[in-house]
Write a protein that holds these residues in place. Sequence first.
Motif, short mmCIF file in Angstrom:
data_model
loop_
_atom_site.label_atom_id
_atom_site.label_comp_id
_atom_site.label_asym_id
_atom_site.label_seq_id
_atom_site.Cartn_x
_atom_site.Cartn_y
_atom_site.Cartn_z
N PHE A 274 0.89 -1.32 -0.12
CA PHE A 274 0.01 0.07 -0.05
C PHE A 274 0.92 1.09 -0.20
O PHE A 274 1.93 1.09 0.63
CB PHE A 274 -0.84 -0.07 1.13
N SER A 275 0.66 2.21 -0.74
CA SER A 275 1.41 3.29 -0.79
C SER A 275 0.45 4.65 -0.51
O SER A 275 -0.76 4.56 -0.68
CB SER A 275 2.21 3.46 -2.18
N ALA A 276 1.26 5.75 -0.36
CA ALA A 276 0.63 6.90 -0.29
C ALA A 276 1.07 7.78 -1.29
O ALA A 276 2.09 7.97 -1.82
CB ALA A 276 0.81 7.76 1.14
N GLY A 277 0.16 8.85 -1.46
CA GLY A 277 0.53 10.03 -2.35
C GLY A 277 0.80 11.34 -1.67
O GLY A 277 0.25 11.37 -0.49
N PRO A 278 1.52 12.22 -2.29
CA PRO A 278 1.86 13.38 -1.69
C PRO A 278 0.93 14.29 -1.07
O PRO A 278 1.02 15.04 -0.24
CB PRO A 278 2.97 13.96 -2.56
#
Length: 145
Positions: A83-87
Motif C-alpha cells: 500500500f502506498s501514499a500519495g503526496p
Amino acid sequence: MRMLINQLLSTKGREVYTVTPDDSLASVAALLYTRKVGAFVVTDRAGAVVGIVSERDIVRAIATTGGQSLGQPVSQVMTREVFSAGPGETIDALLGHMTDRRIRHLPVMEGGRLIGIVSIGDLVKAKIAASEHEAQTLKAYISAG
C-alpha cells in the motif's frame, strides 16, 4: 489544519533506503540496524517497487524456520501487496489506513515513482506537533483577548 504528506516529507526528508528481492535476510537485517530504520522498500532493477520488508518479516522468518532463514532472499518473506501514499494525502487519512491494515510503513509514490517513505511514528509525531501548534495559537488568541 490539515497537514499533507508532501509537507511532512519536506520536513522529514525524502531519502528512501531500498533493497533488492535477491538480497539476503542477513544483509537486510544488518542494514536495518546500521540505518536505524524499521523497513526497506524492495525495488527491482528498473527501480519499480515490488515489495516491502520489515524487521517483523525477518523475525517471523527466524521464528518459523530458524536461523538458516537468514540466508534466504528478501523475495521469500517480503510483503508483495504494497500500500502506498500519495503526496497530497492527509496525515489523518493515512493514520486511519495504516491502523486498519496494521502496517507501519508506507512508501510515498508520485506518478509511479518512489519519492519517500513515512512510518506511523512519523505521522503520530507530525500530528502531535500540529496539535501543540494549534493549542499555542489558541492560547495566544485568548490571551490577546
